[in-house]
Every structure is written in C-alpha cells, then in structure tokens.
Design a protein around this motif. Structure first.
Motif, PDB file in Angstrom:
ATOM      1  N   UNK A  46      32.641  41.257  41.713  1.00 17.69           N
ATOM      2  CA  UNK A  46      33.676  40.250  41.438  1.00 17.69           C
ATOM      3  C   UNK A  46      35.029  40.702  41.992  1.00 17.69           C
ATOM      4  N   UNK A  47      35.063  41.878  42.563  1.00 11.90           N
ATOM      5  CA  UNK A  47      36.282  42.388  43.175  1.00 11.90           C
ATOM      6  C   UNK A  47      35.935  43.515  44.127  1.00 11.90           C
ATOM      7  N   UNK A  48      36.767  43.686  45.148  1.00 12.50           N
ATOM      8  CA  UNK A  48      36.546  44.757  46.118  1.00 12.50           C
ATOM      9  C   UNK A  48      37.893  45.129  46.723  1.00 12.50           C
ATOM     10  N   UNK A  49      38.193  46.420  46.702  1.00 12.42           N
ATOM     11  CA  UNK A  49      39.447  46.919  47.264  1.00 12.42           C
ATOM     12  C   UNK A  49      39.171  47.589  48.603  1.00 12.42           C
ATOM     13  N   UNK A 108      32.276  48.356  35.220  1.00 12.24           N
ATOM     14  CA  UNK A 108      31.506  49.087  36.215  1.00 12.24           C
ATOM     15  C   UNK A 108      32.249  49.014  37.534  1.00 12.24           C
ATOM     16  N   UNK A 109      31.657  49.592  38.572  1.00  9.06           N
ATOM     17  CA  UNK A 109      32.321  49.617  39.877  1.00  9.06           C
ATOM     18  C   UNK A 109      31.267  49.741  40.964  1.00  9.06           C
ATOM     19  N   UNK A 110      31.433  48.997  42.048  1.00  8.41           N
ATOM     20  CA  UNK A 110      30.464  49.051  43.149  1.00  8.41           C
ATOM     21  C   UNK A 110      30.397  50.442  43.768  1.00  8.41           C
ATOM     22  N   UNK A 111      31.471  51.229  43.663  1.00  8.28           N
ATOM     23  CA  UNK A 111      31.472  52.589  44.207  1.00  8.28           C
ATOM     24  C   UNK A 111      30.810  53.595  43.268  1.00  8.28           C
ATOM     25  N   UNK A 112      30.524  53.152  42.025  1.00 12.02           N
ATOM     26  CA  UNK A 112      29.922  54.035  41.013  1.00 12.02           C
ATOM     27  C   UNK A 112      28.742  53.303  40.375  1.00 12.02           C
ATOM     28  N   UNK A 113      27.694  52.988  41.157  1.00 11.08           N
ATOM     29  CA  UNK A 113      26.603  52.161  40.619  1.00 11.08           C
ATOM     30  C   UNK A 113      25.886  52.833  39.450  1.00 11.08           C
ATOM     31  N   UNK A 114      25.506  52.007  38.477  1.00 13.55           N
ATOM     32  CA  UNK A 114      24.732  52.498  37.340  1.00 13.55           C
ATOM     33  C   UNK A 114      25.556  53.119  36.236  1.00 13.55           C
ATOM     34  N   UNK A 115      26.878  53.120  36.368  1.00 12.64           N
ATOM     35  CA  UNK A 115      27.745  53.685  35.333  1.00 12.64           C
ATOM     36  C   UNK A 115      28.633  52.570  34.791  1.00 12.64           C
ATOM     37  N   UNK A 116      28.628  52.406  33.468  1.00  8.86           N
ATOM     38  CA  UNK A 116      29.499  51.424  32.813  1.00  8.86           C
ATOM     39  C   UNK A 116      30.126  52.100  31.602  1.00  8.86           C
ATOM     40  N   UNK A 151      41.767  46.385  37.657  1.00 10.33           N
ATOM     41  CA  UNK A 151      40.740  47.314  38.150  1.00 10.33           C
ATOM     42  C   UNK A 151      40.904  47.528  39.657  1.00 10.33           C
ATOM     43  N   UNK A 152      41.052  46.436  40.405  1.00  8.93           N
ATOM     44  CA  UNK A 152      41.176  46.550  41.865  1.00  8.93           C
ATOM     45  C   UNK A 152      42.523  47.163  42.263  1.00  8.93           C
ATOM     46  N   UNK A 153      43.571  46.806  41.539  1.00  8.62           N
ATOM     47  CA  UNK A 153      44.893  47.391  41.810  1.00  8.62           C
ATOM     48  C   UNK A 153      44.838  48.911  41.643  1.00  8.62           C
ATOM     49  N   UNK A 154      44.135  49.358  40.599  1.00  9.69           N
ATOM     50  CA  UNK A 154      43.973  50.808  40.391  1.00  9.69           C
ATOM     51  C   UNK A 154      43.375  51.485  41.623  1.00  9.69           C
ATOM     52  N   UNK A 155      42.407  50.819  42.261  1.00  8.15           N
ATOM     53  CA  UNK A 155      41.807  51.394  43.476  1.00  8.15           C
ATOM     54  C   UNK A 155      42.878  51.687  44.532  1.00  8.15           C
ATOM     55  N   UNK A 157      45.818  52.529  44.013  1.00 10.21           N
ATOM     56  CA  UNK A 157      46.618  53.661  43.530  1.00 10.21           C
ATOM     57  C   UNK A 157      45.813  54.961  43.511  1.00 10.21           C
ATOM     58  N   UNK A 158      44.551  54.896  43.943  1.00 11.14           N
ATOM     59  CA  UNK A 158      43.697  56.088  43.924  1.00 11.14           C
ATOM     60  C   UNK A 158      43.138  56.401  42.546  1.00 11.14           C
ATOM     61  N   UNK A 159      43.047  55.362  41.691  1.00 11.30           N
ATOM     62  CA  UNK A 159      42.575  55.529  40.311  1.00 11.30           C
ATOM     63  C   UNK A 159      41.256  54.777  40.141  1.00 11.30           C
ATOM     64  N   UNK A 160      40.271  55.427  39.529  1.00 12.41           N
ATOM     65  CA  UNK A 160      38.980  54.805  39.237  1.00 12.41           C
ATOM     66  C   UNK A 160      38.883  54.519  37.743  1.00 12.41           C
ATOM     67  N   UNK A 161      38.004  53.596  37.367  1.00 16.16           N
ATOM     68  CA  UNK A 161      37.907  53.274  35.942  1.00 16.16           C
ATOM     69  C   UNK A 161      37.454  54.480  35.137  1.00 16.16           C
TER      70      UNK A 161
END
Length: 199
Positions: A46-49, A108-116, A151-155, A157-161
């Motif tokens: 639903x989002x991609x940076x 979750x995050x497409x760069x970190x699949x399987x982790x929520x 969430x995408x704005x954090x990306x 800034x170099x920040x992951x969830x």
C-alpha cells in the motif's frame, strides 16, 4: 518496469534520502513514479518509498484504499463519515505537524517480509510536498492514510518500523532480520540483498 525491492540490511534503507532537484527531468521522474506504482501493486503493498527500490531520493507512492474499511461490519452499508483512501505520489515531502493521540497498529514492510509488529503513530499529520507534476501542496491526512504516509516518510529519513519497537521486541525478531538480510526469505516478489545483487 518492476523493480526488485531492497531487503533489510542494505545501507540505502538506513540513509536519509536526498531532495529531488527542480531541474530533474520531468519525463524521468514520471517514469520512476509509474514504475514504483507497478512495483508496489505487484508486491501487494500500500506504499513504497524510493530507497526501497535502491533510489536515495525523497519520493514515495501510496494507495491506502486497501487498508480502509468503509463499510458497516453488520450491514455492509457505507459508513457516513468513512475515511477515503488516497492514491498519490509525494515528492520532497516535509512533515509539518504530527498531532492527535498515538494509536497502535500491526505494521509490516515489503523490505522486511514476514515480520509484523505493533507500531504507535499520531492520528493526524500535516504534510508539505510536491505532486508528480511538481506542484506544491500542504495537506492534512488522518487515520490509516496518515499512518501509511508516516511509514513511508520514515523510509526517506532512514528509519524502519522495526526501529520504533521496544528493545525486547527487537531481540525477539533479531534472528528473522538477520536471515532476511542474508537472503533467507520467502517473498512472492523479486528482492535485492546487500552484497548479493537481486534474486
């Protein structure tokens, strides 16, 4: 073009993205935006940076519609004050304000699949940005759309969830994150791993 998505562990995900200059070629920028939408939809996101596709520029796209439940659970009727989904590209965004009570949601995050994990974010934000035609806007977003944007704005800034969860939770998922960074992951989309190219 569908880009491979950069996996956890790549330095581009931890680096603050750079502003897109005013003289950046318009056609090239529109193509990147188009390709990022294609990549996001292909991966059911639903989002991609831009850093998630190895581009260190301040750009992200969202389509929050799939995250929003606009119907009454019992009747199936549309809710009168239902939040509307937003599909948009955000260029050189600047967070002006984050307000309202923080609320939790399992992200979750497409760069970190399987982790929520449960992440707490502000209810309402004010964002200054340019659209894909380089027109400036300042707009207020709330609810799930605000969360997706944060969430995408954090990306950018170099920040992951995963940076926003407790030390205890980080310890619990440390092994998973290490495996993802090494390419030991199941994802139904192409990924790119640090030092290994794409897969």
């Amino acid at each position: 073009m569908i880009y491979p998505i950069v996996a956890f562990g790549d330095p581009v995900l931890k680096t603050r993205a750079k502003d897109i200059p005013a003289d950046f070629p318009a056609d090239e920028l529109k193509q990147i935006v188009h390709d990022m939408y294609d990549t996001m939809y292909h991966a059911h996101g639903v989002g991609l940076a831009a850093p998630q596709v190895a581009k260190g520029i301040r750009l992200f796209v969202i389509d929050s519609e799939p995250m929003i439940d606009n119907e009454d659970e019992e009747t199936g009727e549309p809710l009168p004050d239902a939040e509307k989904g937003v599909k948009r590209a955000f260029i050189n965004p600047q967070m002006v304000l984050e307000t309202g009570e923080e609320w939790g949601f399992e992200e979750g995050c497409l760069s970190i699949p399987g982790v929520r994990e449960m992440v707490y974010r502000h209810e309402t934000i004010v964002l200054r940005y340019e659209d894909e035609n380089r027109q400036p806007h300042e707009e207020t977003f709330s609810g799930m759309t605000a969360r997706v944007i944060q969430h995408e704005y954090d990306h950018l800034e170099g920040v992951l969830f995963t940076d926003k969860i407790s030390g205890f939770k980080k310890q619990l998922i440390k092994g998973k994150l290490t495996r993802i960074s090494k390419g030991d992951v199941n994802a139904d989309y192409r990924m790119r791993f640090a030092g290994q190219g794409r897969r």
